[in-house]
Design a protein around this motif. Structure first.
Motif, PDB file in Angstrom:
ATOM      1  N   THR A 130      37.998  55.817  14.862  1.00 34.82           N
ATOM      2  CA  THR A 130      36.847  56.287  15.637  1.00 34.82           C
ATOM      3  C   THR A 130      36.530  57.738  15.311  1.00 34.82           C
ATOM      4  O   THR A 130      35.361  58.114  15.150  1.00 34.82           O
ATOM      5  CB  THR A 130      37.124  56.141  17.142  1.00 34.82           C
ATOM      6  N   VAL A 131      37.562  58.566  15.200  1.00 36.53           N
ATOM      7  CA  VAL A 131      37.365  59.978  14.844  1.00 36.53           C
ATOM      8  C   VAL A 131      36.727  60.085  13.453  1.00 36.53           C
ATOM      9  O   VAL A 131      35.807  60.881  13.238  1.00 36.53           O
ATOM     10  CB  VAL A 131      38.705  60.731  14.893  1.00 36.53           C
ATOM     11  N   SER A 147      46.700  51.241  19.489  1.00 35.78           N
ATOM     12  CA  SER A 147      45.429  51.851  19.875  1.00 35.78           C
ATOM     13  C   SER A 147      45.195  53.174  19.153  1.00 35.78           C
ATOM     14  O   SER A 147      44.045  53.555  18.930  1.00 35.78           O
ATOM     15  CB  SER A 147      45.383  52.067  21.389  1.00 35.78           C
ATOM     16  N   ALA A 148      46.267  53.883  18.778  1.00 37.78           N
ATOM     17  CA  ALA A 148      46.111  55.166  18.092  1.00 37.78           C
ATOM     18  C   ALA A 148      45.463  54.974  16.722  1.00 37.78           C
ATOM     19  O   ALA A 148      44.727  55.850  16.246  1.00 37.78           O
ATOM     20  CB  ALA A 148      47.462  55.849  17.947  1.00 37.78           C
ATOM     21  N   GLY A 193      46.369  59.388  18.258  1.00 37.75           N
ATOM     22  CA  GLY A 193      45.134  58.923  17.620  1.00 37.75           C
ATOM     23  C   GLY A 193      44.301  60.057  17.072  1.00 37.75           C
ATOM     24  O   GLY A 193      43.730  59.957  15.976  1.00 37.75           O
ATOM     25  N   LEU A 194      44.216  61.173  17.803  1.00 33.87           N
ATOM     26  CA  LEU A 194      43.463  62.325  17.304  1.00 33.87           C
ATOM     27  C   LEU A 194      44.119  62.910  16.059  1.00 33.87           C
ATOM     28  O   LEU A 194      43.431  63.311  15.110  1.00 33.87           O
ATOM     29  CB  LEU A 194      43.349  63.385  18.395  1.00 33.87           C
ATOM     30  N   SER A 195      45.453  62.958  16.064  1.00 35.82           N
ATOM     31  CA  SER A 195      46.162  63.420  14.859  1.00 35.82           C
ATOM     32  C   SER A 195      45.924  62.458  13.705  1.00 35.82           C
ATOM     33  O   SER A 195      45.734  62.880  12.556  1.00 35.82           O
ATOM     34  CB  SER A 195      47.660  63.541  15.148  1.00 35.82           C
ATOM     35  N   GLY A 221      51.270  60.771  23.721  1.00 31.70           N
ATOM     36  CA  GLY A 221      50.469  59.648  24.147  1.00 31.70           C
ATOM     37  C   GLY A 221      49.602  59.101  23.024  1.00 31.70           C
ATOM     38  O   GLY A 221      49.452  59.715  21.963  1.00 31.70           O
ATOM     39  N   ALA A 222      49.013  57.930  23.282  1.00 34.17           N
ATOM     40  CA  ALA A 222      48.204  57.264  22.264  1.00 34.17           C
ATOM     41  C   ALA A 222      47.002  58.117  21.857  1.00 34.17           C
ATOM     42  O   ALA A 222      46.634  58.167  20.675  1.00 34.17           O
ATOM     43  CB  ALA A 222      47.751  55.898  22.766  1.00 34.17           C
ATOM     44  N   LEU A 223      46.389  58.799  22.837  1.00 34.51           N
ATOM     45  CA  LEU A 223      45.221  59.614  22.520  1.00 34.51           C
ATOM     46  C   LEU A 223      45.587  60.759  21.594  1.00 34.51           C
ATOM     47  O   LEU A 223      44.889  61.018  20.609  1.00 34.51           O
ATOM     48  CB  LEU A 223      44.593  60.145  23.806  1.00 34.51           C
ATOM     49  N   ARG A 224      46.682  61.449  21.900  1.00 33.71           N
ATOM     50  CA  ARG A 224      47.098  62.571  21.056  1.00 33.71           C
ATOM     51  C   ARG A 224      47.457  62.106  19.652  1.00 33.71           C
ATOM     52  O   ARG A 224      47.074  62.725  18.661  1.00 33.71           O
ATOM     53  CB  ARG A 224      48.285  63.286  21.706  1.00 33.71           C
ATOM     54  N   ILE A 239      41.787  54.701  17.390  1.00 38.79           N
ATOM     55  CA  ILE A 239      41.258  56.017  17.769  1.00 38.79           C
ATOM     56  C   ILE A 239      41.058  56.867  16.528  1.00 38.79           C
ATOM     57  O   ILE A 239      40.057  57.576  16.385  1.00 38.79           O
ATOM     58  CB  ILE A 239      42.207  56.709  18.763  1.00 38.79           C
TER      59      ILE A 239
END
Length: 285
Positions: free
Chosen positions: A127-128, A120-121, A29-31, A24-27, A124
């Motif tokens: 943002t991190v 979006s990633a 994005g965190l990577s 997903g985009a969140l995962r 994100i």
């Protein structure tokens, strides 16, 4: 005697129901955020400059101006809130404004847009990076102020809560504004002027270096159109004793107005980012 023969394995099932799902985009994005942090950390000159400049200015002001003026408190306590606000805007507005413009010019954004990574990633990940730098910047400033000069920290939960939401809204608003401003510059070189010059002016008009009470009304009114003044005012509300609020333009900390101004800039910054953000330079069409 007969022997049973095991059936040969058939082809792996295929079709939409068996297709491998992408993260997903969140995962992603965190990577992506971890990649951003590692990439930024490799540039040690930028890392040292980004973290050391506000702390260095604080050391100079606390050493040179302590006892020189009637501030009603030690110089380190007087300048610490403004240095925190300046540092947070540096690692959000300035860093993103110049960094994204550079990625756009060298084709990095266009290459990322051609991958399966959701757009979006990318944000994100940024943002991190900003969250990591903001936390490190604040911890460094507090450590220098307390360990080097015995600065006074907030003593009650309410003051820490005020600092928490002011820092969050201020960092988000400045980061979104930096992303939006990155699209204004025609090149990475021009981005430095587009970003650094207004940031430098705001530092002198938003109560970072010069007390707000000493500034002309029209200067304060103009600075109030941008988030740095409100972020600095909110941080002062967390650090300063209540009687110091009389030196603010309205004679109080006016925290509801601080929240409204920073929240408005979060919305405005998001709208500007959605409307103006470009993955390619103007030369690329």
């Amino acid at each position: 005697m007969s022997t049973d023969t095991a059936p040969a394995p058939g082809p792996a099932p295929s079709g939409p129901g068996h297709a491998r799902r992408l993260p997903g985009a969140l995962r992603i994005g965190l990577s992506r955020g971890r990649v951003e942090i590692r990439s930024f950390s490799r540039e040690w000159e930028s890392l040292v400059f980004t973290f050391s400049l506000p702390a260095l200015i604080l050391v100079l002001f606390a050493s040179v101006f302590d006892g020189m003026f009637d501030m009603g408190m030690p110089a380190v306590d007087h300048y610490l809130p403004g240095m925190i606000a300046m540092g947070l805007m540096s690692v959000s507005f300035q860093l993103l404004g110049t960094g994204i413009a550079g990625e756009r010019e060298n084709g990095g954004l266009r290459r990322l847009r051609g991958t399966p990574m959701p757009p979006s990633a990318y944000f994100i990940g940024k943002t991190v990076l900003v969250a990591f730098l903001s936390f490190g910047q604040t911890v460094l400033l507090l450590g220098v102020a307390v360990l080097g000069f015995g600065a006074r920290l907030p003593s009650d939960a309410g003051s820490w809560a005020t600092l928490a939401w002011v820092l969050l809204l201020g960092t988000v608003s400045c980061a979104l504004l930096g992303i939006a401003v990155s699209s204004l510059a025609r090149s990475a070189q021009a981005a430095s002027a587009v970003v650094v010059v207004p940031f430098l002016v705001l530092q002198f008009t938003s109560g970072v270096f010069v007390p707000v009470v000493a500034l002309p009304d029209w200067v304060v009114d103009a600075a109030g159109l941008f988030p740095l003044l409100w972020m600095a005012q909110g941080i002062r509300a967390g650090f300063f004793p209540e009687e110091m609020a009389a030196l603010e333009p309205g004679g109080s900390w006016d925290l509801p107005q601080v929240a409204l101004a920073l929240g408005t800039w979060c919305v405005v910054g998001l709208v500007l980012t959605l409307v103006t953000f470009r993955w390619k330079t103007r030369r690329d069409g």
